[in-house]
Design a protein around this motif. Structure first.
Motif, PDB file in Angstrom:
ATOM      1  N   ASP A 118       0.838  -1.197   0.000  1.00 26.01           N
ATOM      2  CA  ASP A 118       0.000   0.000   0.000  1.00 26.01           C
ATOM      3  C   ASP A 118       0.875   1.249   0.000  1.00 26.01           C
ATOM      4  O   ASP A 118       1.898   1.301   0.682  1.00 26.01           O
ATOM      5  CB  ASP A 118      -0.895  -0.008   1.243  1.00 26.01           C
ATOM      6  CG  ASP A 118      -1.758   1.232   1.295  1.00 26.01           C
ATOM      7  OD1 ASP A 118      -2.683   1.343   0.479  1.00 26.01           O
ATOM      8  OD2 ASP A 118      -1.462   2.112   2.121  1.00 26.01           O
ATOM      9  N   GLY A 119       0.472   2.224  -0.807  1.00 26.90           N
ATOM     10  CA  GLY A 119       1.235   3.467  -0.871  1.00 26.90           C
ATOM     11  C   GLY A 119       2.444   3.340  -1.780  1.00 26.90           C
ATOM     12  O   GLY A 119       3.417   4.097  -1.687  1.00 26.90           O
ATOM     13  N   ASN A 211      -6.246  14.441   2.680  1.00 25.23           N
ATOM     14  CA  ASN A 211      -5.705  15.128   1.504  1.00 25.23           C
ATOM     15  C   ASN A 211      -6.583  16.340   1.218  1.00 25.23           C
ATOM     16  O   ASN A 211      -7.631  16.235   0.554  1.00 25.23           O
ATOM     17  CB  ASN A 211      -5.693  14.203   0.281  1.00 25.23           C
ATOM     18  CG  ASN A 211      -5.092  14.904  -0.937  1.00 25.23           C
ATOM     19  OD1 ASN A 211      -5.001  16.133  -0.976  1.00 25.23           O
ATOM     20  ND2 ASN A 211      -4.680  14.129  -1.924  1.00 25.23           N
ATOM     21  N   TYR A 244      -0.143  14.400   6.762  1.00 23.39           N
ATOM     22  CA  TYR A 244      -0.640  13.480   5.741  1.00 23.39           C
ATOM     23  C   TYR A 244       0.530  12.989   4.894  1.00 23.39           C
ATOM     24  O   TYR A 244       1.154  13.769   4.192  1.00 23.39           O
ATOM     25  CB  TYR A 244      -1.679  14.172   4.855  1.00 23.39           C
ATOM     26  CG  TYR A 244      -2.429  13.245   3.923  1.00 23.39           C
ATOM     27  CD1 TYR A 244      -2.251  13.303   2.542  1.00 23.39           C
ATOM     28  CD2 TYR A 244      -3.318  12.291   4.423  1.00 23.39           C
ATOM     29  CE1 TYR A 244      -2.934  12.455   1.689  1.00 23.39           C
ATOM     30  CE2 TYR A 244      -4.015  11.445   3.572  1.00 23.39           C
ATOM     31  CZ  TYR A 244      -3.821  11.534   2.214  1.00 23.39           C
ATOM     32  OH  TYR A 244      -4.505  10.688   1.372  1.00 23.39           O
ATOM     33  N   GLY A 246       0.327  10.282   2.781  1.00 20.71           N
ATOM     34  CA  GLY A 246      -0.077   9.717   1.489  1.00 20.71           C
ATOM     35  C   GLY A 246       0.178   8.224   1.446  1.00 20.71           C
ATOM     36  O   GLY A 246       0.170   7.607   0.392  1.00 20.71           O
ATOM     37  N   SER A 247       0.364   7.641   2.624  1.00 19.56           N
ATOM     38  CA  SER A 247       0.541   6.195   2.751  1.00 19.56           C
ATOM     39  C   SER A 247      -0.267   5.786   3.980  1.00 19.56           C
ATOM     40  O   SER A 247       0.109   6.102   5.113  1.00 19.56           O
ATOM     41  CB  SER A 247       2.034   5.888   2.937  1.00 19.56           C
ATOM     42  OG  SER A 247       2.264   4.510   2.947  1.00 19.56           O
ATOM     43  N   LEU A 248      -1.395   5.089   3.727  1.00 15.20           N
ATOM     44  CA  LEU A 248      -2.321   4.782   4.828  1.00 15.20           C
ATOM     45  C   LEU A 248      -1.619   4.141   6.022  1.00 15.20           C
ATOM     46  O   LEU A 248      -1.811   4.561   7.172  1.00 15.20           O
ATOM     47  CB  LEU A 248      -3.431   3.850   4.314  1.00 15.20           C
ATOM     48  CG  LEU A 248      -4.322   3.192   5.380  1.00 15.20           C
ATOM     49  CD1 LEU A 248      -5.111   4.227   6.168  1.00 15.20           C
ATOM     50  CD2 LEU A 248      -5.273   2.185   4.735  1.00 15.20           C
ATOM     51  N   TYR A 262      -7.467   9.605  10.680  1.00 15.21           N
ATOM     52  CA  TYR A 262      -7.214   9.551   9.240  1.00 15.21           C
ATOM     53  C   TYR A 262      -8.574   9.579   8.550  1.00 15.21           C
ATOM     54  O   TYR A 262      -9.497   8.850   8.942  1.00 15.21           O
ATOM     55  CB  TYR A 262      -6.480   8.255   8.896  1.00 15.21           C
ATOM     56  CG  TYR A 262      -6.342   7.980   7.409  1.00 15.21           C
ATOM     57  CD1 TYR A 262      -7.393   7.395   6.692  1.00 15.21           C
ATOM     58  CD2 TYR A 262      -5.200   8.298   6.723  1.00 15.21           C
ATOM     59  CE1 TYR A 262      -7.280   7.157   5.329  1.00 15.21           C
ATOM     60  CE2 TYR A 262      -5.067   8.054   5.362  1.00 15.21           C
ATOM     61  CZ  TYR A 262      -6.120   7.476   4.666  1.00 15.21           C
ATOM     62  OH  TYR A 262      -6.002   7.243   3.313  1.00 15.21           O
ATOM     63  N   TYR A 264     -10.513   9.555   4.718  1.00 15.89           N
ATOM     64  CA  TYR A 264     -10.594   9.571   3.260  1.00 15.89           C
ATOM     65  C   TYR A 264     -12.069   9.531   2.886  1.00 15.89           C
ATOM     66  O   TYR A 264     -12.638   8.453   2.663  1.00 15.89           O
ATOM     67  CB  TYR A 264      -9.827   8.446   2.581  1.00 15.89           C
ATOM     68  CG  TYR A 264      -9.343   8.887   1.204  1.00 15.89           C
ATOM     69  CD1 TYR A 264     -10.254   9.134   0.176  1.00 15.89           C
ATOM     70  CD2 TYR A 264      -8.018   9.123   0.950  1.00 15.89           C
ATOM     71  CE1 TYR A 264      -9.843   9.606  -1.058  1.00 15.89           C
ATOM     72  CE2 TYR A 264      -7.577   9.590  -0.285  1.00 15.89           C
ATOM     73  CZ  TYR A 264      -8.512   9.848  -1.293  1.00 15.89           C
ATOM     74  OH  TYR A 264      -8.098  10.326  -2.512  1.00 15.89           O
ATOM     75  N   LYS A 274     -11.802   6.318  -1.583  1.00 18.31           N
ATOM     76  CA  LYS A 274     -10.750   5.666  -2.369  1.00 18.31           C
ATOM     77  C   LYS A 274     -10.358   4.316  -1.788  1.00 18.31           C
ATOM     78  O   LYS A 274     -10.002   3.396  -2.527  1.00 18.31           O
ATOM     79  CB  LYS A 274      -9.511   6.564  -2.425  1.00 18.31           C
ATOM     80  CG  LYS A 274      -8.345   5.934  -3.178  1.00 18.31           C
ATOM     81  CD  LYS A 274      -7.119   6.815  -3.199  1.00 18.31           C
ATOM     82  CE  LYS A 274      -6.008   6.191  -4.043  1.00 18.31           C
ATOM     83  NZ  LYS A 274      -4.753   6.983  -3.974  1.00 18.31           N
ATOM     84  N   LEU A 275     -10.440   4.178  -0.481  1.00 19.70           N
ATOM     85  CA  LEU A 275      -9.890   2.982   0.145  1.00 19.70           C
ATOM     86  C   LEU A 275     -10.816   1.786  -0.022  1.00 19.70           C
ATOM     87  O   LEU A 275     -12.047   1.914  -0.027  1.00 19.70           O
ATOM     88  CB  LEU A 275      -9.582   3.247   1.604  1.00 19.70           C
ATOM     89  CG  LEU A 275      -8.557   4.330   1.890  1.00 19.70           C
ATOM     90  CD1 LEU A 275      -7.977   4.159   3.272  1.00 19.70           C
ATOM     91  CD2 LEU A 275      -7.418   4.374   0.886  1.00 19.70           C
ATOM     92  N   ARG A 276     -10.199   0.601  -0.149  1.00 18.93           N
ATOM     93  CA  ARG A 276     -10.953  -0.621  -0.406  1.00 18.93           C
ATOM     94  C   ARG A 276     -11.376  -1.243   0.914  1.00 18.93           C
ATOM     95  O   ARG A 276     -10.583  -1.377   1.850  1.00 18.93           O
ATOM     96  CB  ARG A 276     -10.079  -1.600  -1.193  1.00 18.93           C
ATOM     97  CG  ARG A 276     -10.093  -1.386  -2.701  1.00 18.93           C
ATOM     98  CD  ARG A 276      -9.429  -0.113  -3.185  1.00 18.93           C
ATOM     99  NE  ARG A 276      -8.031  -0.004  -2.802  1.00 18.93           N
ATOM    100  CZ  ARG A 276      -7.127   0.675  -3.518  1.00 18.93           C
ATOM    101  NH1 ARG A 276      -7.477   1.260  -4.640  1.00 18.93           N
ATOM    102  NH2 ARG A 276      -5.871   0.774  -3.100  1.00 18.93           N
ATOM    103  N   GLU A 280      -8.173  -3.069   2.998  1.00 15.21           N
ATOM    104  CA  GLU A 280      -7.574  -1.896   3.648  1.00 15.21           C
ATOM    105  C   GLU A 280      -8.413  -1.496   4.863  1.00 15.21           C
ATOM    106  O   GLU A 280      -7.941  -1.514   5.996  1.00 15.21           O
ATOM    107  CB  GLU A 280      -7.471  -0.730   2.648  1.00 15.21           C
ATOM    108  CG  GLU A 280      -6.442  -0.976   1.554  1.00 15.21           C
ATOM    109  CD  GLU A 280      -6.434   0.100   0.477  1.00 15.21           C
ATOM    110  OE1 GLU A 280      -7.493   0.664   0.166  1.00 15.21           O
ATOM    111  OE2 GLU A 280      -5.347   0.373  -0.065  1.00 15.21           O
TER     112      GLU A 280
HETATM  113  P1  P6P Z   1      -4.358  10.382  -2.304  1.00 15.79           P
HETATM  114  C1  P6P Z   1      -2.257   4.864  -1.414  1.00 15.79           C
HETATM  115  O1  P6P Z   1      -2.575   4.789  -2.807  1.00 15.79           O
HETATM  116  C2  P6P Z   1      -3.572   4.986  -0.675  1.00 15.79           C
HETATM  117  O2  P6P Z   1      -4.370   3.888  -0.960  1.00 15.79           O
HETATM  118  C3  P6P Z   1      -3.334   5.143   0.816  1.00 15.79           C
HETATM  119  O3  P6P Z   1      -2.222   4.431   1.253  1.00 15.79           O
HETATM  120  C4  P6P Z   1      -3.159   6.647   0.984  1.00 15.79           C
HETATM  121  O4  P6P Z   1      -3.542   7.113   2.271  1.00 15.79           O
HETATM  122  C5  P6P Z   1      -4.093   7.201  -0.092  1.00 15.79           C
HETATM  123  O5  P6P Z   1      -4.224   6.192  -1.098  1.00 15.79           O
HETATM  124  C6  P6P Z   1      -3.529   8.448  -0.734  1.00 15.79           C
HETATM  125  O6  P6P Z   1      -4.475   8.898  -1.691  1.00 15.79           O
HETATM  126  O7  P6P Z   1      -5.590  10.507  -3.180  1.00 15.79           O
HETATM  127  O8  P6P Z   1      -4.397  11.349  -1.134  1.00 15.79           O
HETATM  128  O9  P6P Z   1      -3.059  10.424  -3.054  1.00 15.79           O
END
Ligand code: P6P
Length: 336
Positions: A118-119, A211, A244, A246-248, A262, A264, A274-276, A280
């Motif tokens: 992930d990320g 984000n 932030y 950008g890596s969950l 956190y 999203y 966005k997250l599955r 995830e």
């Molecule tokens: P964005 C990485 O692709 C991920 O799934 C997560 O690890 C991360 O928090 C998120 O997407 C980042 O997404 O749209 O902010 O770049």
């Protein structure tokens, strides 16, 4: 050296805590440990070897697949197939669920869902990435191939979940429903050593991870919460701070240790978030609840959501209980 408790020793020691105590789950966790070591080795030299960068094709998510994505997927899949406890896997990098063909696997009791790396878009810029895994007892008959139903189970039925964070140090954090425990990898010994027993997230925190580039299309309740964070002066006079990565896995791990949330939510690009859900949100939700926190899609507890598709996305709010409660309150105000 004598006070080191390795992951392997800890798993066996806690084995009797598992409902239906079984050596199989211990062995399954051992295969994840092995694959994590192998992936860790490759990530740590990614800048040197020709394994970073894109392979020039996309996964089912429509996301560019990085070489290490596929490498990690292959290593975890192989390690899980080689042990006799898993009848199949689902992965962010696999369009469909994979049912292992050997009869010894078909006779196995568990399925594993994972985001192998992930990320991964952060690898080329040397930012922490992670593996996320989720383990269920199969519901299809032992002896038969794994079926989709084995993978589309609600998160509260997970028997174990965890992540590996490949950061300034590599850690494996997992739960089997009896607390959350963290192990730090010692490459000189080649073992994960217990470093964080019974991890608990602070009930409140000052860190919010989101984000904000997606602000314009956030739900009103999310905008209200961000305004609250930016304008209010908490009782302890410590202002909120935005962090932030950008890596969950990296944001989640920091918030687990320090307190935080956190978020999203739905956005223009990802109207359902966005997250599955399966590989995830559900594993992270089990971990955070075991650590005393909360995880919701803004309306419902993540672990109660009934999955309908392997790669379905959901809005995801996870972290300190008081912070999640606050966001939910703003969301439930609606458009007042
Ligand atoms: P964005 C990485 O692709 C991920 O799934 C997560 O690890 C991360 O928090 C998120 O997407 C980042 O997404 O749209 O902010 O770049």
């Amino acid at each position: 050296m004598t006070d080191i408790r390795t992951l392997g020793e800890f798993i066996v020691e806690k084995q009797n805590d598992f409902p239906h105590a079984s050596g199989e789950l211990s062995s399954l966790l051992g295969s994840i440990k092995l694959a994590a070591k192998i992936v860790n080795r490759e990530i740590n030299k990614a800048g040197l070897a020709d394994i970073t960068g894109s392979v020039g094709k996309e996964n089912v998510q429509g996301e560019e697949q990085q070489k290490l994505d596929l490498y990690a997927n292959d290593k975890f899949k192989a390690a899980l197939e080689a042990r006799d406890q898993v009848c199949g896997i689902a992965s962010e990098e696999e369009d469909q669920a994979v049912s292992f063909n050997r009869q010894v696997n078909r006779d196995a009791k568990y399925v594993v869902l994972m985001d192998p790396l992930d990320g991964s878009s952060n690898i080329d810029v040397n930012v922490s990435v992670g593996t996320i895994f989720s383990i269920y007892r199969r519901i299809s008959p032992v002896g038969s191939p794994a079926t989709d139903a084995d993978f589309l189970q609600p998160g509260h039925l997970q028997v174990a979940a965890g992540y590996v964070i490949y950061g300034s140090s590599t850690m494996l954090v997992y739960t089997t429903g009896n607390g959350v425990h963290g192990f730090t990898y010692d490459p000189s010994l080649g073992v994960f050593c217990l470093s964080h027993e019974n991890m608990q997230i602070p009930e409140d925190g000052h860190i919010y991870s989101i984000n904000e580039g997606n602000y314009i299309r956030f739900p009103l309740g999310i905008k209200k919460y961000l305004k609250y964070c930016q304008e209010c002066v908490p009782q302890d006079n410590r202002p909120y701070t935005s962090r932030y990565i950008g890596s969950l896995v990296a944001d989640f791990h920091r918030n687990l240790l320090k307190g935080g949330i956190y978020l999203y939510p739905s956005t223009a690009t990802y109207p359902n978030g966005k997250l599955r859900l399966l590989y995830e949100c559900n594993p992270m939700a089990l971990l955070i609840e075991q650590a005393g926190g909360r995880a919701t899609d803004g309306q419902q507890r993540i672990l109660d959501l009934i999955p309908t598709e392997l790669h379905q996305r959901v809005p995801f709010l996870v972290g300190s209980t008081n912070m999640v409660n606050k966001v939910e309150a703003f969301l439930h105000e609606g458009d007042e």
